[in-house]
Design a protein around this motif. Structure first.
Motif, short mmCIF file in Angstrom:
data_model
loop_
_atom_site.label_atom_id
_atom_site.label_comp_id
_atom_site.label_asym_id
_atom_site.label_seq_id
_atom_site.Cartn_x
_atom_site.Cartn_y
_atom_site.Cartn_z
N ASN A 8 -7.66 4.42 -18.83
CA ASN A 8 -7.38 5.75 -18.29
C ASN A 8 -7.87 5.78 -16.84
O ASN A 8 -9.01 5.41 -16.56
CB ASN A 8 -8.07 6.84 -19.11
N CYS A 9 -7.00 6.22 -15.93
CA CYS A 9 -7.33 6.27 -14.51
C CYS A 9 -7.12 7.68 -14.00
O CYS A 9 -5.97 8.17 -13.96
CB CYS A 9 -6.46 5.29 -13.72
N SER A 10 -8.20 8.34 -13.61
CA SER A 10 -8.12 9.71 -13.11
C SER A 10 -8.40 9.72 -11.62
O SER A 10 -9.45 9.21 -11.18
CB SER A 10 -9.12 10.62 -13.83
N PRO A 11 -7.52 10.29 -10.80
CA PRO A 11 -7.76 10.32 -9.35
C PRO A 11 -8.96 11.17 -9.00
O PRO A 11 -9.21 12.22 -9.62
CB PRO A 11 -6.47 10.92 -8.79
N ILE A 12 -9.72 10.72 -8.02
CA ILE A 12 -10.90 11.45 -7.59
C ILE A 12 -10.52 12.70 -6.80
O ILE A 12 -11.13 13.77 -6.95
CB ILE A 12 -11.81 10.53 -6.74
N HIS A 13 -9.49 12.61 -5.98
CA HIS A 13 -9.06 13.74 -5.16
C HIS A 13 -7.84 14.42 -5.76
O HIS A 13 -7.03 13.80 -6.44
CB HIS A 13 -8.75 13.26 -3.74
N ASN A 14 -7.71 15.72 -5.47
CA ASN A 14 -6.61 16.50 -6.02
C ASN A 14 -5.26 16.13 -5.42
O ASN A 14 -4.23 16.26 -6.08
CB ASN A 14 -6.86 17.99 -5.83
N CYS A 15 -5.27 15.71 -4.18
CA CYS A 15 -4.01 15.36 -3.53
C CYS A 15 -4.18 14.09 -2.70
O CYS A 15 -5.30 13.73 -2.31
CB CYS A 15 -3.49 16.51 -2.66
N VAL A 16 -3.07 13.45 -2.41
CA VAL A 16 -3.06 12.22 -1.63
C VAL A 16 -2.76 12.58 -0.18
O VAL A 16 -1.86 13.36 0.11
CB VAL A 16 -2.00 11.23 -2.15
N SER A 17 -3.53 12.01 0.74
CA SER A 17 -3.33 12.29 2.15
C SER A 17 -2.10 11.58 2.69
O SER A 17 -1.58 10.64 2.11
CB SER A 17 -4.56 11.86 2.94
N ALA A 18 -1.63 12.04 3.86
CA ALA A 18 -0.51 11.38 4.53
C ALA A 18 -0.92 9.97 4.94
O ALA A 18 -2.08 9.71 5.27
CB ALA A 18 -0.09 12.19 5.74
N ALA A 19 0.03 9.04 4.90
CA ALA A 19 -0.25 7.62 5.13
C ALA A 19 0.29 7.16 6.47
O ALA A 19 1.21 7.75 7.03
CB ALA A 19 0.37 6.78 4.01
N PRO A 20 -0.28 6.06 7.01
CA PRO A 20 0.23 5.49 8.25
C PRO A 20 1.48 4.64 8.06
O PRO A 20 2.13 4.25 9.02
CB PRO A 20 -0.94 4.63 8.74
#
Length: 383
Positions: free
Chosen positions: A367-379
């Motif tokens: 089980n993998c739960s993301p630490i942050h609620n949303c993913v930031s914009a990428a380069p």
């Protein structure tokens, strides 16, 4: 150690439906079948191949993390937005089934992406969709994915572990793990799995997706069962390849609502069981063809753990077909990983993923739960 500015970032075309001249076949080795047989001659039947390492001659110039990510962000049609904009739960469910089919991508027999190293990441944006992958475990190999679209209020969370097994004339990679797609505006969560990847060595080499994909909406009780098949005629010649057959039904009543039939690399049709009407819900040529390589918007913002940074020298050597240099570049990456592992063991430290909280249960798996609620914009920007 090579300075970052001396490395050439290599961004390749996604795996897709394409003309022969545009495909990744340039990386296919000569006398491939003979080489593959020699690779597997000392592998016992049923043995675990998760630690098996291919020489660069058999590698695509990209990491498996990139291939996983491409199945999410590389499309010519915005199928995710369609999922969100469906007027009814059934409309949205059919759109999710269509989107799930679109994540199935062509693979080439005899060439494979790199096995990701521990802590490797892949961070890409397409429009409002931001996608982040991290290799959260190396032995066994486990990949986590988190993607968010703030405009459509959509979230994806994947956790998958390929488990390849050798069976004499074939290798089947079972893909364990759960995929979730959340349509937050509607309060709906869809859970699904991945088909397995089957590599046939004899009598005719080939790679096909097989197995059953189950898609379930936890809130509405709608369920889809999709069977991926590839049949072969005598001696493996001809046959019916890349077939999808299945059904959509209401789990509360077990009533079949629709039948699904077609080919994931061509068209897939939906038949209304009550009205008898048939319509095309997926056309692969419109969704996964003519895809272009992503672009690098800001090289300085690329994380040191990014796939295209870690494997830059190896990828460039493969593109140049400089196999000796490719072998050296691959050994540098692998040796560095062994050194870091020894350092952690000497200090009594355990590896902690940076972007996910990871747990394992023998009954339910990883089980993998993301630490942050949303993913930031990428380069890195997908076109």
């Amino acid at each position: 150690m090579v300075n970052k500015e001396e490395k050439k970032i290599v961004l390749t075309k996604p795996l897709q439906l394409a003309k022969e001249s545009d495909s990744e076949e340039a990386y296919k080795a000569p006398n491939l079948l003979q080489r593959l047989l020699s690779l597997f001659k000392n592998v016992r039947l049923g043995s675990d191949l998760t630690c098996f390492q291919l020489p660069p001659l058999f590698n695509l110039p990209k990491s498996q993390l990139q291939c996983y990510g491409e199945s999410v962000y590389c499309t010519s049609s915005d199928l995710l937005s369609t999922c969100n904009r469906g007027q009814s739960p059934l409309d949205r469910f059919i759109s999710v089934v269509t989107w799930s089919i679109s994540t199935t991508r062509p693979v080439s027999f005899g060439v494979a992406p790199y096995n990701p190293i521990l802590g490797e990441t892949h961070h890409v944006s397409k429009g409002n969709l931001n996608v982040l992958l991290e290799q959260v475990s190396h032995h066994p190999p486990v990949t986590a994915l988190h993607a968010t679209d703030d405009k459509e209020n959509i979230e994806m969370i994947w956790c998958q572990q390929p488990v390849p097994k050798f069976y004499g004339t074939s290798v089947e990679a079972q893909v364990h793990g759960k995929r979730q797609l959340k349509l937050l505006n509607h309060g709906e969560t869809y859970e699904m799995n991945s088909p397995n990847l089957l590599f046939k060595i004899l009598p005719v080499p080939g790679a096909n997706w097989v197995g059953t994909v189950n898609i379930r909406c936890l809130e509405t009780g709608l369920v889809a069962e999709l069977s991926y098949k590839s049949s072969h005629s005598f001696l493996g010649l001809g046959g019916n390849h890349n077939v999808i057959k299945g059904k959509i039904f209401d789990s509360s009543s077990c009533m079949v609502l629709y039948e699904v039939d077609g080919h994931w690399d061509r068209t897939v049709k939906l038949k209304d069981r009550k009205k008898g009407k048939v319509r095309v819900i997926y056309d692969a040529t419109e969704v996964i063809s003519e895809l272009q390589p992503p672009i690098l918007k800001d090289e300085e913002s690329v994380w040191p753990t990014e796939s295209i940074h870690i494997w830059s020298e190896l990828s460039q050597s493969i593109v140049n077909k400089d196999w000796e240099k490719a072998k050296e570049a691959k050994q540098v990456v692998e040796e560095r990983q062994r050194e870091l592992k020894k350092e952690r063991e000497a200090k009594g430290e355990n590896w902690i993923p940076k972007h996910f909280v990871v747990s394992y249960n023998k009954e339910v798996g990883w089980n993998c739960s993301p630490i942050h609620n949303c993913v930031s914009a990428a380069p890195i920007i997908a076109l």
